[in-house]
Motif scaffolding. Structure first.
Motif, PDB file in Angstrom:
ATOM      1  N   ASN A   1      -5.293  15.852   3.108  1.00  0.00           N
ATOM      2  CA  ASN A   1      -5.779  14.734   2.299  1.00  0.00           C
ATOM      3  C   ASN A   1      -4.840  13.548   2.326  1.00  0.00           C
ATOM      4  O   ASN A   1      -3.616  13.716   2.453  1.00  0.00           O
ATOM      5  N   CYS A   2      -5.420  12.379   2.177  1.00  0.00           N
ATOM      6  CA  CYS A   2      -4.667  11.129   2.148  1.00  0.00           C
ATOM      7  C   CYS A   2      -5.217  10.299   0.997  1.00  0.00           C
ATOM      8  O   CYS A   2      -6.401   9.941   1.000  1.00  0.00           O
ATOM      9  N   THR A   3      -4.372  10.018   0.006  1.00  0.00           N
ATOM     10  CA  THR A   3      -4.805   9.286  -1.181  1.00  0.00           C
ATOM     11  C   THR A   3      -4.040   7.981  -1.288  1.00  0.00           C
ATOM     12  O   THR A   3      -2.817   7.963  -1.177  1.00  0.00           O
ATOM     13  N   SER A   4      -4.780   6.907  -1.550  1.00  0.00           N
ATOM     14  CA  SER A   4      -4.171   5.576  -1.600  1.00  0.00           C
ATOM     15  C   SER A   4      -3.967   5.111  -3.040  1.00  0.00           C
ATOM     16  O   SER A   4      -4.768   5.418  -3.919  1.00  0.00           O
ATOM     17  N   SER A   5      -2.914   4.323  -3.237  1.00  0.00           N
ATOM     18  CA  SER A   5      -2.650   3.754  -4.561  1.00  0.00           C
ATOM     19  C   SER A   5      -3.482   2.486  -4.795  1.00  0.00           C
ATOM     20  O   SER A   5      -3.573   2.000  -5.918  1.00  0.00           O
ATOM     21  N   LYS A   6      -4.069   1.974  -3.710  1.00  0.00           N
ATOM     22  CA  LYS A   6      -4.839   0.737  -3.819  1.00  0.00           C
ATOM     23  C   LYS A   6      -6.165   0.891  -3.076  1.00  0.00           C
ATOM     24  O   LYS A   6      -6.421   1.902  -2.418  1.00  0.00           O
ATOM     25  N   THR A   7      -6.987  -0.141  -3.173  1.00  0.00           N
ATOM     26  CA  THR A   7      -8.272  -0.153  -2.470  1.00  0.00           C
ATOM     27  C   THR A   7      -8.065   0.080  -0.980  1.00  0.00           C
ATOM     28  O   THR A   7      -7.171  -0.504  -0.373  1.00  0.00           O
ATOM     29  N   LEU A   8      -8.907   0.900  -0.431  1.00  0.00           N
ATOM     30  CA  LEU A   8      -8.845   1.172   0.999  1.00  0.00           C
ATOM     31  C   LEU A   8      -9.774   0.234   1.755  1.00  0.00           C
ATOM     32  O   LEU A   8     -10.959   0.144   1.452  1.00  0.00           O
ATOM     33  N   TYR A   9      -9.208  -0.441   2.751  1.00  0.00           N
ATOM     34  CA  TYR A   9     -10.015  -1.320   3.610  1.00  0.00           C
ATOM     35  C   TYR A   9     -10.241  -0.683   4.968  1.00  0.00           C
ATOM     36  O   TYR A   9     -10.453  -1.356   5.966  1.00  0.00           O
TER      37      TYR A   9
ATOM     38  N   GLN B   1       0.840  -1.204   0.000  1.00  0.00           N
ATOM     39  CA  GLN B   1       0.000   0.000   0.000  1.00  0.00           C
ATOM     40  C   GLN B   1       0.868   1.244   0.000  1.00  0.00           C
ATOM     41  O   GLN B   1       1.849   1.332   0.720  1.00  0.00           O
ATOM     42  N   GLU B   2       0.480   2.229  -0.838  1.00  0.00           N
ATOM     43  CA  GLU B   2       1.167   3.508  -0.800  1.00  0.00           C
ATOM     44  C   GLU B   2       0.142   4.595  -0.519  1.00  0.00           C
ATOM     45  O   GLU B   2      -0.879   4.687  -1.197  1.00  0.00           O
ATOM     46  N   LEU B   3       0.465   5.404   0.471  1.00  0.00           N
ATOM     47  CA  LEU B   3      -0.427   6.491   0.843  1.00  0.00           C
ATOM     48  C   LEU B   3       0.300   7.817   0.675  1.00  0.00           C
ATOM     49  O   LEU B   3       1.375   8.012   1.222  1.00  0.00           O
ATOM     50  N   GLU B   4      -0.333   8.703  -0.083  1.00  0.00           N
ATOM     51  CA  GLU B   4       0.247  10.015  -0.329  1.00  0.00           C
ATOM     52  C   GLU B   4      -0.574  11.051   0.426  1.00  0.00           C
ATOM     53  O   GLU B   4      -1.798  11.106   0.284  1.00  0.00           O
ATOM     54  N   GLN B   5       0.114  11.864   1.225  1.00  0.00           N
ATOM     55  CA  GLN B   5      -0.582  12.911   1.953  1.00  0.00           C
ATOM     56  C   GLN B   5      -0.262  14.266   1.356  1.00  0.00           C
ATOM     57  O   GLN B   5       0.857  14.526   0.911  1.00  0.00           O
ATOM     58  N   SER B   6      -1.262  15.137   1.367  1.00  0.00           N
ATOM     59  CA  SER B   6      -1.043  16.503   0.913  1.00  0.00           C
ATOM     60  C   SER B   6      -1.838  17.461   1.794  1.00  0.00           C
ATOM     61  O   SER B   6      -2.936  17.130   2.242  1.00  0.00           O
ATOM     62  N   PRO B   7      -1.286  18.630   2.083  1.00  0.00           N
ATOM     63  CA  PRO B   7       0.073  19.011   1.723  1.00  0.00           C
ATOM     64  C   PRO B   7       1.095  18.330   2.635  1.00  0.00           C
ATOM     65  O   PRO B   7       0.719  17.714   3.623  1.00  0.00           O
ATOM     66  N   GLN B   8       2.370  18.449   2.311  1.00  0.00           N
ATOM     67  CA  GLN B   8       3.414  17.887   3.167  1.00  0.00           C
ATOM     68  C   GLN B   8       3.567  18.710   4.429  1.00  0.00           C
ATOM     69  O   GLN B   8       3.904  18.188   5.489  1.00  0.00           O
ATOM     70  N   SER B   9       3.371  20.025   4.285  1.00  0.00           N
ATOM     71  CA  SER B   9       3.414  20.892   5.466  1.00  0.00           C
ATOM     72  C   SER B   9       2.423  22.019   5.274  1.00  0.00           C
ATOM     73  O   SER B   9       2.056  22.371   4.142  1.00  0.00           O
ATOM     74  N   LEU B  10       2.015  22.548   6.395  1.00  0.00           N
ATOM     75  CA  LEU B  10       0.955  23.544   6.382  1.00  0.00           C
ATOM     76  C   LEU B  10       1.176  24.517   7.538  1.00  0.00           C
ATOM     77  O   LEU B  10       1.409  24.071   8.675  1.00  0.00           O
TER      78      LEU B  10
END
Lengths: 112, 114
Positions: A22-30, A2-11
């Motif tokens: 935000n947190c976006t996954s490269s695969k199905t989220l369980y 699983q790869e999870l990308e968060q944005s923004p990196q800093s705020l």
């Protein structure tokens, strides 16, 4: 894995302002877990989301799960200096699992 | 929630030595996990600590380097063996009472290898 990308990196936000991470996954989220970490310390559990469309709130923090988009968002209303820290999303690699793969983290600074 | 105690909270160790980290939970839990957080990075799962059997390691982690014990449902240890400076990280224990339940974390062990 699983790869999870968060944005923004800093705020950096002014106290009292609203913000979204935000947190976006490269695969199905369980499922999706949100944590907060202060520098060099352990993780504080914030919320666990298990179903698509689910939304949970605790104090001024609201999290939503969009399974179709493989994405979750964390929203803080009227931010305070106590909200400062690193926010991490984590997701199980398969249904029913509790071992988590974590996102890259979002560092939040709240200016008084 | 579960109360998780990790010991030591921090340590500075010489390269080539080993350190054992303890994780104690205040109540019985089904699942225990060990994670590593390298400086400035997110968390990476090392292994699942299985009660009464060998731990299940993630890709890139091996038992010889990170032996894990779990003698009962409230306690686990992680040993970092033959340490090098690259092992300098925060090591965290995580527990869950059951599948599809919250995962809680200990305060972590900050390890510096010199």
């Amino acid at each position: 894995s699983q790869e999870l990308e968060q944005s923004p990196q800093s705020l950096i936000v002014q106290e009292g302002k609203n913000l979204t991470i935000n947190c976006t996954s490269s695969k199905t989220l369980y499922g999706l877990y949100w944590y907060k970490q202060k520098y060099g310390e352990g993780l504080i559990f914030l919320m666990m989301l298990q179903k698509g469309g689910e939304e949970k709130s605790h104090e001024k923090i609201t999290a939503k799960l969009d399974e179709k988009k493989q994405q979750s968002s964390l929203h803080i209303t009227a931010s305070q200096p106590s909200h400062a820290g690193i926010y991490l999303c984590g997701a199980p690699g398969r249904a029913g699992a509790n071992n988590l793969f974590f996102g890259t983290g979002t560092r939040l600074t709240v200016i008084p | 929630s579960a109360v998780i105690s990790q010991k030591p909270s921090r340590d500075i160790c010489q390269r080539g030595t080993s350190l054992t980290i303890q994780c104690q939970v205040d109540s019985q839990v089904t699942m225990m996990f060990w994670y590593r957080q390298q400086p400035g990075q997110s968390l990476t799962l090392i292994a699942t600590a299985n009660q009464g059997s060998e731990a299940t390691y993630e890709s890139g982690f091996v038992i010889d380097k990170f032996p894990i014990s779990r003698p009962n449902l409230t306690f686990s240890t992680l040993t970092v063996s033959n340490m090098s400076p690259e092992d300098s990280s925060i090591y965290l224990c995580s527990v869950s009472r059951d599948s599809n339940t919250e995962a809680f974390f200990g305060q972590g062990t900050r390890l510096t290898v010199v």
